[in-house]
Design a protein around this motif. Structure first.
Motif, short mmCIF file in Angstrom:
data_model
loop_
_atom_site.label_atom_id
_atom_site.label_comp_id
_atom_site.label_asym_id
_atom_site.label_seq_id
_atom_site.Cartn_x
_atom_site.Cartn_y
_atom_site.Cartn_z
N THR A 218 0.82 -1.22 0.00
CA THR A 218 0.00 0.00 0.00
C THR A 218 0.85 1.27 0.00
OG1 THR A 218 -0.11 0.03 2.41
CG2 THR A 218 -1.87 -1.17 1.24
N VAL A 219 2.15 1.12 -0.12
CA VAL A 219 3.07 2.26 -0.05
C VAL A 219 3.60 2.60 -1.43
CG1 VAL A 219 5.25 3.07 0.94
CG2 VAL A 219 3.73 1.64 2.30
N MET A 220 3.68 3.88 -1.73
CA MET A 220 4.28 4.36 -2.97
C MET A 220 5.64 4.96 -2.64
SD MET A 220 2.83 7.11 -5.75
CE MET A 220 1.46 6.08 -6.24
N ILE A 221 6.66 4.55 -3.36
CA ILE A 221 8.03 5.01 -3.13
C ILE A 221 8.49 5.81 -4.33
CG2 ILE A 221 10.42 4.30 -2.72
CD1 ILE A 221 9.11 1.63 -1.59
N ALA A 222 9.05 6.99 -4.07
CA ALA A 222 9.60 7.83 -5.13
C ALA A 222 11.12 7.80 -5.03
CB ALA A 222 9.10 9.26 -5.00
N THR A 223 11.76 7.67 -6.19
CA THR A 223 13.22 7.74 -6.28
C THR A 223 13.56 8.82 -7.30
OG1 THR A 223 13.38 5.38 -5.80
CG2 THR A 223 15.32 6.44 -6.78
#
Length: 100
Positions: A71-76
């Protein structure tokens, strides 16, 4: 300032805040829950969905790469995002960094 212009200003500022924070991370990545707190610290008290929409916008202009983990969105941050933070490139919809 009329309402639509102010809304765009807030969105552009939040996008820059997100990019600057990502650029300061050793691995260039943070998740959406942490980014909610980051934008809040800069005066943008917004929801997780609102922050996710900004993350998607940054992805559309090539500033970040997004990954979903449950359920987590990760930005790089990408090289284009780094270039914007360091004023080597201008990305549409993202406030320009100050020169100071």
């Amino acid at each position: 300032m009329n309402r639509p212009d102010f809304s765009a200003f807030v969105e552009e500022d939040a996008c820059l805040v997100i990019l600057k924070e990502l650029a300061g991370q050793p691995n260039g990545s943070l998740n959406d829950a942490i980014l909610v707190e980051v934008v809040k610290a800069f005066g943008h008290n917004r929801t997780r969905d609102w922050v996710r929409a900004r993350m998607r916008r940054l992805s559309e202009v090539g500033a970040v790469r997004l990954t979903e983990a449950g359920t987590v969105m990760i930005a790089t941050i990408t090289s284009a995002g780094e270039d914007h933070v360091h004023s080597r490139l201008v990305l549409d919809g993202v406030k320009r960094p100050s020169r100071s």
